[in-house]
Design an enzyme around this catalytic site. Structure first.
Site, PDB file in Angstrom:
ATOM      1  N   TRP A  79      14.837 -27.029   9.354  1.00  0.00           N
ATOM      2  CA  TRP A  79      15.588 -28.270   9.159  1.00  0.00           C
ATOM      3  C   TRP A  79      15.932 -28.460   7.691  1.00  0.00           C
ATOM      4  CZ3 TRP A  79      14.763 -32.580   6.181  1.00  0.00           C
ATOM      5  CH2 TRP A  79      15.542 -33.711   6.459  1.00  0.00           C
ATOM      6  N   HIS A  80      15.019 -28.044   6.810  1.00  0.00           N
ATOM      7  CA  HIS A  80      15.229 -28.260   5.380  1.00  0.00           C
ATOM      8  C   HIS A  80      16.311 -27.361   4.793  1.00  0.00           C
ATOM      9  CE1 HIS A  80      11.407 -30.488   5.554  1.00  0.00           C
ATOM     10  NE2 HIS A  80      11.793 -31.048   4.428  1.00  0.00           N
ATOM     11  N   GLY A  81      16.575 -26.249   5.402  1.00  0.00           N
ATOM     12  CA  GLY A  81      17.607 -25.392   4.847  1.00  0.00           C
ATOM     13  C   GLY A  81      17.769 -24.098   5.611  1.00  0.00           C
TER      14      GLY A  81
END
Length: 481
Positions: free
Chosen positions: A325-327
């Protein structure tokens, strides 16, 4: 539009005055919020608005269709699934298409094939992960009968796009924010003042600590080959505080800003660096994201209501998805798995689930609490190195240089590094003293600040610190997610 911009300093008072003195009826206030939010978001690129409108429309009508087909769970499930697929499809296209295309190409090339996979030359829309998850929670909660669908399209669109938390959270559940959009709001002077205090502290964290640390961290990462182990140790510590001050600073500004409009957002950080184990850390860091994954991924997988082995697997899945989700990079996935690895022993050993704040009612922690906090902090700090690394090769070089004889070499340390370490130490001390408050400037009951002149002097001092010590303005880290 950035919170830390001159434009926002004009935008916010104008919207505030219109909201309370011109648009006094609920529907008109929601319409103003919607228009202001679209102006706020479209300030970067008006084309981003197309995606948020699609997301809002699909989620709004999915809720109505689920209600329309009450009693036909198969149809309701199909409607909810279609909305999930559409919104995750948009997110995947803009955020993950090139990542997966590149990895598939590398995989087939390793097998002896030479496919020419297409890539997309597109800009990642700001905050798409945040508002997508917020919209998904609505249709899922409607399907699960946790909330009734609304027919007020203006209130719903305002819920999805509410500008204080639109681009970097908190990720609000419909069960908390949507009802507030549907009920009359009255101006509360005390709430508004508390909101301004929280915003002020958020700006201090962002402009003094986070942006100051960013200058040192960026310079060090850009010159790894010239850095000693001690410089890299300082760099890792400063990034640990940078990402906290940056993200929690944004959350403070967002939550405080929402209070000006009579809206209460969910707390997103509770002094996470005072955690006594990794489990407690994730109860205090980015609370709304982990709450989302817990509710919509971990529990449907079985949560902890199954065998210990399955609980471990569920935990690994959640942390891997959290990393992704973060990258769109393997460093983020590995960062998530690293935290899963730290979490697994706590599950197996059945470690304590801390619900209270450390050293509750005491000025200082016990020796055991202090050791637990230091160990947890160091484990989290090491993970942030992987999070910050542009690729795994850079991470490997950083770690190899960090754990080398040059760790004891003072050459290369700068006055800026020392200054930022002092600011970080000041942040820790102040937040420790106020750790049981919602934010540092919640100073009711403090004898030293019991008079109005004393409080005004404190606010003036903080404003002076911002204007005098703030360096080059940096964008918020979590905008890229």
């Amino acid at each position: 539009m950035l919170f830390n911009s001159f434009t926002f300093m004009i935008f916010l008072p104008v919207v505030f005055l219109l909201y309370w003195f011109v648009f006094k009826k609920l529907r008109w206030q929601n319409l103003l919020i919607l228009v202001a939010s679209y102006v706020f978001y479209g300030w970067w690129d008006w084309r981003f608005l197309i995606l948020i409108v699609i997301t809002s429309l699909s989620s709004f009508f999915s809720g109505l269709l689920i209600q329309h087909y009450e009693g036909r769970r198969g149809v309701q499930r199909a409607v909810s699934a279609a909305n999930i697929v559409l919104n995750l499809g948009i997110l995947a296209t803009f955020k993950y298409f090139n990542f997966f295309a590149g990895n598939l190409q590398a995989l087939f090339s390793a097998l002896g094939f030479t496919p020419d996979w297409p890539t997309l030359n597109i800009i990642l829309p700001v905050g798409i992960s945040f508002y997508t998850f917020q919209a998904l929670s609505y249709s899922i909660d409607v399907y699960a009968r946790r909330i009734k669908p609304t027919r007020d399209v203006v209130a719903f669109f305002s819920f999805i796009s509410f500008f204080p938390q639109l681009v970097a959270g908190p990720i609000e559940r419909a069960t908390n924010l949507l009802p507030q959009m549907l009920q009359e709001r009255r101006f509360d002077y005390c709430q508004a003042v508390d909101g301004l205090r929280q915003m002020l502290w958020g700006f201090v964290k962002k402009l003094i600590v986070a942006d100051g640390c960013a200058e040192v961290v960026n310079q060090t990462w850009n010159g790894l080959e010239h850095s000693t182990g001690l410089m890299l140790l300082v760099c890792s510590l400063l990034f640990t505080f940078q990402i906290y001050a940056d993200f929690s600073g944004y959350s403070d500004i967002a939550i405080g800003c929402a209070k000006l409009f009579g809206i209460r957002l969910t707390t997103n950080f509770r002094v996470p660096y005072f955690s006594r184990n990794v489990r407690e850390f994730w109860r205090r860091w980015h609370i709304t994201l982990m709450g989302w994954f817990t509710q919509y991924v971990y529990f449907p997988l079985g949560g902890s209501r199954c065998s210990r082995a399955r609980t471990v697997l569920n935990t690994v899945i959640v942390f891997a998805l959290s990393g992704l989700w973060h990258g769109a990079d393997w460093t983020f996935v590995l960062w998530g798995l690293y935290h899963a690895l730290l979490f697994i022993p706590l599950i197996v050993l059945g470690s304590q689930r801390y619900r209270d704040t450390v050293a509750h009612g005491r000025l200082l922690p016990s020796f055991k609490e202090l050791v637990s906090m230091v160990v947890t902090f160091l484990l989290i700090n090491f993970g942030w190195i992987l999070f910050r690394a542009p690729d795994f090769a850079s991470f490997s070089e950083f770690v190899s240089r960090l754990f080398s004889p040059s760790l004891f070499n003072y050459h290369g340390l700068t006055m800026k590094m020392a200054t930022m370490l002092m600011w970080c130490a000041a942040l820790i001390v102040v937040e420790w003293l106020q750790r049981e408050r919602q934010h540092v400037l919640q100073i009711d009951g403090c004898r030293l600040l019991s008079t109005r002149p004393a409080r005004l002097a404190l606010y003036a001092l903080l404003v002076f610190i911002i204007f005098y010590f703030a360096g080059q303005v940096q964008t918020f880290i979590y905008f890229q997610f």
